[in-house]
Design a protein around this motif. Structure first.
Motif, mmCIF file in Angstrom:
data_model
loop_
_atom_site.group_PDB
_atom_site.id
_atom_site.type_symbol
_atom_site.label_atom_id
_atom_site.label_comp_id
_atom_site.label_asym_id
_atom_site.label_seq_id
_atom_site.Cartn_x
_atom_site.Cartn_y
_atom_site.Cartn_z
ATOM 1 N N TYR A 33 48.660 7.087 52.893
ATOM 2 C CA TYR A 33 48.089 8.653 52.677
ATOM 3 C C TYR A 33 47.597 9.165 53.889
ATOM 4 O O TYR A 33 47.029 8.565 54.764
ATOM 5 C CB TYR A 33 46.965 8.054 51.598
ATOM 6 C CG TYR A 33 47.102 7.374 50.425
ATOM 7 C CD1 TYR A 33 47.199 5.768 50.735
ATOM 8 C CD2 TYR A 33 47.743 7.624 49.408
ATOM 9 C CE1 TYR A 33 47.601 4.922 49.728
ATOM 10 C CE2 TYR A 33 47.874 6.680 48.447
ATOM 11 C CZ TYR A 33 47.688 5.309 48.473
ATOM 12 O OH TYR A 33 48.164 4.613 47.444
ATOM 13 N N TYR A 35 44.318 11.801 54.282
ATOM 14 C CA TYR A 35 43.248 12.808 53.823
ATOM 15 C C TYR A 35 42.692 13.456 54.955
ATOM 16 O O TYR A 35 42.726 13.068 55.990
ATOM 17 C CB TYR A 35 42.259 11.754 53.262
ATOM 18 C CG TYR A 35 42.463 10.813 52.057
ATOM 19 C CD1 TYR A 35 43.287 9.785 52.201
ATOM 20 C CD2 TYR A 35 42.289 11.270 50.830
ATOM 21 C CE1 TYR A 35 43.469 8.583 51.319
ATOM 22 C CE2 TYR A 35 42.545 10.279 49.782
ATOM 23 C CZ TYR A 35 43.115 9.222 49.909
ATOM 24 O OH TYR A 35 43.215 8.387 48.910
ATOM 25 N N GLN A 37 38.553 15.261 55.696
ATOM 26 C CA GLN A 37 37.077 15.213 55.159
ATOM 27 C C GLN A 37 36.534 16.461 55.743
ATOM 28 O O GLN A 37 36.315 16.254 57.148
ATOM 29 C CB GLN A 37 36.484 13.759 55.690
ATOM 30 C CG GLN A 37 35.112 13.691 55.220
ATOM 31 C CD GLN A 37 34.592 12.560 55.416
ATOM 32 O OE1 GLN A 37 34.948 11.749 56.595
ATOM 33 N NE2 GLN A 37 33.606 12.031 54.736
ATOM 34 N N GLY A 40 30.177 17.127 54.750
ATOM 35 C CA GLY A 40 29.535 17.004 53.411
ATOM 36 C C GLY A 40 30.291 16.692 52.166
ATOM 37 O O GLY A 40 29.810 16.797 51.065
ATOM 38 N N MET A 41 31.410 16.477 52.352
ATOM 39 C CA MET A 41 32.596 16.548 51.471
ATOM 40 C C MET A 41 33.292 14.997 51.478
ATOM 41 O O MET A 41 33.083 14.398 52.313
ATOM 42 C CB MET A 41 33.541 17.435 51.496
ATOM 43 C CG MET A 41 33.148 19.101 51.248
ATOM 44 S SD MET A 41 32.212 19.496 50.000
ATOM 45 C CE MET A 41 33.705 19.586 48.785
ATOM 46 N N GLY A 42 33.748 14.721 50.075
ATOM 47 C CA GLY A 42 34.541 13.399 50.089
ATOM 48 C C GLY A 42 35.781 13.874 50.642
ATOM 49 O O GLY A 42 36.012 14.907 51.284
ATOM 50 N N LEU A 43 36.736 12.903 50.495
ATOM 51 C CA LEU A 43 38.023 12.981 51.127
ATOM 52 C C LEU A 43 39.003 13.749 50.087
ATOM 53 O O LEU A 43 39.028 13.401 48.783
ATOM 54 C CB LEU A 43 38.488 11.526 51.525
ATOM 55 C CG LEU A 43 38.159 11.139 52.890
ATOM 56 C CD1 LEU A 43 36.672 10.663 52.718
ATOM 57 C CD2 LEU A 43 38.947 9.753 53.343
ATOM 58 N N LEU A 45 42.935 14.301 49.413
ATOM 59 C CA LEU A 45 44.299 13.761 49.657
ATOM 60 C C LEU A 45 45.432 15.176 50.044
ATOM 61 O O LEU A 45 45.512 15.900 49.247
ATOM 62 C CB LEU A 45 45.054 13.107 48.557
ATOM 63 C CG LEU A 45 46.499 12.473 48.576
ATOM 64 C CD1 LEU A 45 46.370 11.230 49.549
ATOM 65 C CD2 LEU A 45 47.045 12.102 47.216
ATOM 66 N N GLU A 59 46.733 16.891 46.894
ATOM 67 C CA GLU A 59 45.858 17.971 46.428
ATOM 68 C C GLU A 59 45.706 19.354 47.234
ATOM 69 O O GLU A 59 45.836 20.370 46.717
ATOM 70 C CB GLU A 59 44.330 17.524 46.262
ATOM 71 C CG GLU A 59 43.398 18.470 45.613
ATOM 72 C CD GLU A 59 41.774 17.816 45.591
ATOM 73 O OE1 GLU A 59 41.773 16.801 45.839
ATOM 74 O OE2 GLU A 59 41.054 18.794 44.931
ATOM 75 N N PHE A 90 42.003 11.372 58.134
ATOM 76 C CA PHE A 90 42.096 10.014 57.855
ATOM 77 C C PHE A 90 43.379 9.783 57.331
ATOM 78 O O PHE A 90 43.832 10.100 56.314
ATOM 79 C CB PHE A 90 41.019 9.356 57.219
ATOM 80 C CG PHE A 90 39.684 9.528 57.705
ATOM 81 C CD1 PHE A 90 38.682 10.431 57.264
ATOM 82 C CD2 PHE A 90 39.416 8.496 58.612
ATOM 83 C CE1 PHE A 90 37.416 10.765 57.891
ATOM 84 C CE2 PHE A 90 37.886 8.510 59.135
ATOM 85 C CZ PHE A 90 37.054 9.531 58.740
#
Lengths: 118, 112
Positions: A33, A35, A37, A40-43, A45, A59, A90
């Motif tokens: 995968y 990703y 980031q 202040g946010m999540g990961l 895809l 996404e 990542f």
């Protein structure tokens, strides 16, 4: 085992340049995968692969491309870099399908590539 | 669309205190993961919760999963400074690709 490795660790690109982020894993994982980031946010895809020769969009795939010619390697290509692609990237891998024919899910992450586009 | 919400997003606590981080998600899933991220570092897997009622503990951290309530909690007991980090929960996105949907993370700061 080195696990998941990524190169480079840092990179600054000018708008319109291109580059490839490298990712390799030595755990014989089928699934890989990419990703991103943002602060202040999540990961989120970008792309994923369920095996050599098979890739699919996640996404947020716009502006990126991937290939998977071997089980070990999953490079991410940025074409025509834009400031919106400034982020930390990542790479991750996992074993793949479990007995219920679904992704196992536990993912192992690389150290990340911090990319700035100016 | 599966959404994952964590709260609080920021947590400042004193050493020795207890606290709980909450992770809610919007659609059915029976797999949930907790990760830890130190500043400038990668994500480290903490817990994998694979069924309703699952509870796992490691040191001062304990995670649980209630799939009926679509809720996971990460409980911190007697916090120490070394626990300062950002904690993410992630839910299996469904389908066969095994991708994860992440919350925004909870930035924990433990002060002496």
């Amino acid at each position: 085992n080195a696990g998941v490795t990524q190169t480079p660790k840092f990179r600054i690109l000018k708008i319109g340049q291109s580059m490839t982020l490298q990712c390799a894993q030595d755990m014989n994982h089928n699934y890989m995968y990419w990703y991103r980031q943002d602060p202040g946010m999540g990961l989120k895809l970008i792309y994923y692969s369920v095996g050599a020769g098979i890739t699919d969009k996640g996404e947020v795939p716009n502006g990126y491309n991937v290939s998977r010619s071997t089980t070990e390697d999953f490079p991410l290509r940025l074409e025509l870099a834009a400031p919106s692609q400034t982020s930390v990237y990542f790479c991750a891998s996992s074993y793949g399908l479990d007995y219920r024919d679904r992704g196992v899910g536990e993912q192992y992450f690389g150290p990340g590539t911090r990319l700035t586009v100016t | 669309e599966l959404k994952v919400e964590q709260n609080p997003l920021f947590l400042s606590m004193q050493e020795g205190k207890n606290y709980t981080i909450y992770c809610n998600y919007s659609t059915t899933s029976d797999r949930l993961y907790w990760y830890r991220q130190d500043p400038g570092k990668s994500l480290e897997s903490l817990f994998v919760l694979l069924s309703n009622g699952a509870v796992k503990q490691e040191g001062r951290l304990m995670a649980s999963l209630d799939t009926k309530a679509r809720l996971s909690t990460l409980h911190i007991t007697a916090a120490v400074h070394d626990l300062s980090a950002t904690y993410f929960c992630a839910v299996d996105g469904g389908g066969s690709q095994g991708n994860l949907i992440f919350g925004k993370g909870t930035k924990l700061s433990v002060k002496p």
